[in-house]
Design a protein around this motif. Structure first.
Motif, short mmCIF file in Angstrom:
data_model
loop_
_atom_site.label_atom_id
_atom_site.label_comp_id
_atom_site.label_asym_id
_atom_site.label_seq_id
_atom_site.Cartn_x
_atom_site.Cartn_y
_atom_site.Cartn_z
N SER A 74 -35.59 -33.26 -53.25
CA SER A 74 -34.56 -32.74 -53.00
C SER A 74 -34.63 -32.46 -54.63
O SER A 74 -34.94 -33.00 -55.87
N THR A 75 -33.29 -31.75 -54.44
CA THR A 75 -32.65 -31.54 -56.28
C THR A 75 -31.86 -33.07 -56.94
O THR A 75 -32.14 -32.68 -58.46
N ILE A 76 -31.31 -33.60 -55.99
CA ILE A 76 -30.98 -35.40 -56.59
C ILE A 76 -32.94 -36.12 -57.03
O ILE A 76 -32.63 -36.63 -58.11
N ALA A 77 -33.27 -35.87 -56.52
CA ALA A 77 -34.44 -36.73 -56.92
C ALA A 77 -35.50 -36.29 -58.18
O ALA A 77 -36.38 -37.11 -58.36
N GLN A 78 -35.95 -34.90 -57.80
CA GLN A 78 -35.68 -33.96 -59.14
C GLN A 78 -35.05 -34.96 -60.29
O GLN A 78 -35.71 -34.90 -61.36
N MET A 79 -33.81 -34.94 -60.85
CA MET A 79 -33.13 -35.35 -61.78
C MET A 79 -33.04 -36.90 -62.00
O MET A 79 -33.46 -37.08 -63.08
N LEU A 80 -32.69 -37.86 -60.92
CA LEU A 80 -33.49 -38.85 -60.81
C LEU A 80 -34.57 -38.73 -61.42
O LEU A 80 -34.81 -40.23 -62.45
N SER A 81 -35.62 -38.34 -61.26
CA SER A 81 -36.96 -38.88 -61.37
C SER A 81 -36.98 -38.54 -62.96
O SER A 81 -38.20 -39.37 -63.63
N MET A 82 -36.45 -37.59 -63.73
CA MET A 82 -36.52 -36.73 -64.68
C MET A 82 -35.91 -38.63 -66.06
O MET A 82 -36.51 -39.04 -66.70
N GLY A 83 -34.72 -38.71 -65.53
CA GLY A 83 -33.85 -39.79 -65.80
C GLY A 83 -34.84 -40.91 -65.67
O GLY A 83 -35.41 -41.97 -66.51
N LEU A 84 -35.09 -41.49 -64.47
CA LEU A 84 -36.01 -42.44 -64.41
C LEU A 84 -37.76 -42.74 -65.48
O LEU A 84 -38.22 -43.73 -65.88
N ALA A 85 -37.67 -41.48 -65.49
CA ALA A 85 -39.55 -41.43 -66.41
C ALA A 85 -39.17 -41.83 -67.79
O ALA A 85 -40.12 -42.69 -68.39
N ARG A 86 -38.06 -41.71 -67.73
CA ARG A 86 -37.40 -42.26 -69.62
C ARG A 86 -36.83 -43.18 -69.66
O ARG A 86 -36.82 -44.12 -71.09
N GLN A 87 -36.02 -43.71 -68.42
CA GLN A 87 -36.54 -45.38 -68.36
C GLN A 87 -37.54 -46.12 -68.81
O GLN A 87 -37.09 -47.35 -69.22
N GLY A 88 -38.41 -46.16 -67.83
CA GLY A 88 -39.35 -46.47 -68.23
C GLY A 88 -40.74 -46.81 -70.13
O GLY A 88 -40.86 -47.59 -69.28
N ALA A 89 -39.93 -45.72 -70.06
CA ALA A 89 -40.74 -45.44 -71.62
C ALA A 89 -39.51 -45.65 -72.98
O ALA A 89 -39.90 -46.49 -73.18
N VAL A 90 -38.53 -45.71 -72.73
CA VAL A 90 -37.41 -45.27 -73.90
C VAL A 90 -36.65 -47.18 -73.66
O VAL A 90 -36.13 -47.55 -74.55
N ARG A 91 -35.81 -46.43 -72.42
CA ARG A 91 -35.03 -47.51 -71.99
C ARG A 91 -33.38 -47.27 -73.18
O ARG A 91 -32.69 -48.07 -72.86
N ARG A 92 -33.11 -46.29 -73.75
CA ARG A 92 -31.78 -45.80 -74.10
C ARG A 92 -31.57 -44.66 -73.27
O ARG A 92 -31.81 -43.80 -72.44
N ARG A 93 -30.04 -44.67 -73.14
CA ARG A 93 -29.21 -44.19 -72.79
C ARG A 93 -28.94 -43.09 -72.82
O ARG A 93 -29.09 -41.94 -72.16
N GLU A 94 -29.05 -42.50 -73.96
CA GLU A 94 -28.80 -41.02 -74.22
C GLU A 94 -30.35 -40.84 -74.02
O GLU A 94 -29.94 -39.35 -73.89
N ASP A 95 -31.21 -40.72 -74.96
CA ASP A 95 -32.60 -39.85 -73.53
C ASP A 95 -32.48 -40.13 -72.37
O ASP A 95 -33.12 -38.90 -71.94
N ILE A 96 -32.42 -40.96 -71.56
CA ILE A 96 -32.08 -40.67 -70.21
C ILE A 96 -31.18 -39.38 -69.96
O ILE A 96 -31.32 -39.38 -69.40
#
Length: 217
Positions: A74-96
């Motif tokens: 789903s489109t919402i899963a694609q978007m959240l997946s991109m954000g969660l991938a950054r969350q697991g790596a950097v944890r910075r809100r701006e990058d997510i």
């Protein structure tokens, strides 16, 4: 049956321009139906996915949420997946946030594709109707010029009536297409708004989780 016969007679009296208007209308309706089905499927899948992933985000179970969004199309899963991938790596809100905005820039054109053609085809149907009427009037006045003076008035009124059929049919094709275009545009906007809302809620959940894990001071 009388209605059908009247419609057939109306169509036949309109002349050759009735056929391209009918083709334009059919193409526009085909695009509208395809977009309507796709947008509703996207909306249903997004709602289902958000209902499953929102509790995980609220609980701070980002690993499970990441796994769930990676496995969904789903489109919402694609978007959240991109954000969660950054969350697991950097944890910075701006990058997510940037990662999810970048994904949104790819999703929105997919939601809007082919919809502008419906408005374009509506305008084409109207213009074809007007063109058909003008051509019909030219033929009518040419025929009247060589007709018996006693018959000119009757012949002219009959020819004008026939010529107007194309304008009427063009408007009959254009109005439904315009309404469908407005509805599809509205539905697309609602989906985009829901994605933006999900993005903000996900960001807030990630920020709240980070504050709990790493309290200030």
């Amino acid at each position: 049956m009388e209605i059908i016969y009247s419609m057939v007679a109306f169509f036949q009296k309109g002349g050759l321009f009735m056929y391209p208007i009918l083709i334009v209308f059919a193409v526009g309706m085909a695009i509208a139906v395809e977009r309507w089905v796709q947008l509703n499927l996207i909306r249903q899948r997004n709602r289902k996915m958000w209902g499953q992933v929102q509790p995980l985000l609220a609980e701070g179970d980002f690993d499970q949420a990441r796994e769930m969004t990676n496995d969904d199309k789903s489109t919402i899963a694609q978007m959240l997946s991109m954000g969660l991938a950054r969350q697991g790596a950097v944890r910075r809100r701006e990058d997510i946030e940037i990662a999810m905005e970048e994904c949104m820039m790819e999703i929105i054109p997919q939601l809007e594709k082919r919809t502008p053609y419906i408005a374009l085809l509506s305008n084409i149907a109207t213009l074809l109707g007007l063109l058909g009427t003008i051509m019909g009037l030219i033929e009518a006045f040419t025929a009247v010029a060589n007709a018996n003076p006693a018959e000119k008035a009757d012949l002219l009124s009959a020819s004008i009536s026939v010529a107007m059929n194309t304008t009427a049919f063009g408007l009959m094709a254009a109005i439904p297409l315009l309404l469908l275009h407005a509805k599809l545009t509205s539905t697309t906007g609602q989906i985009v708004d829901s994605l933006e809302m999900a993005s903000v809620k996900a960001l807030n959940s990630i920020s709240n989780s980070s504050k709990r894990q790493f309290p200030a001071g």
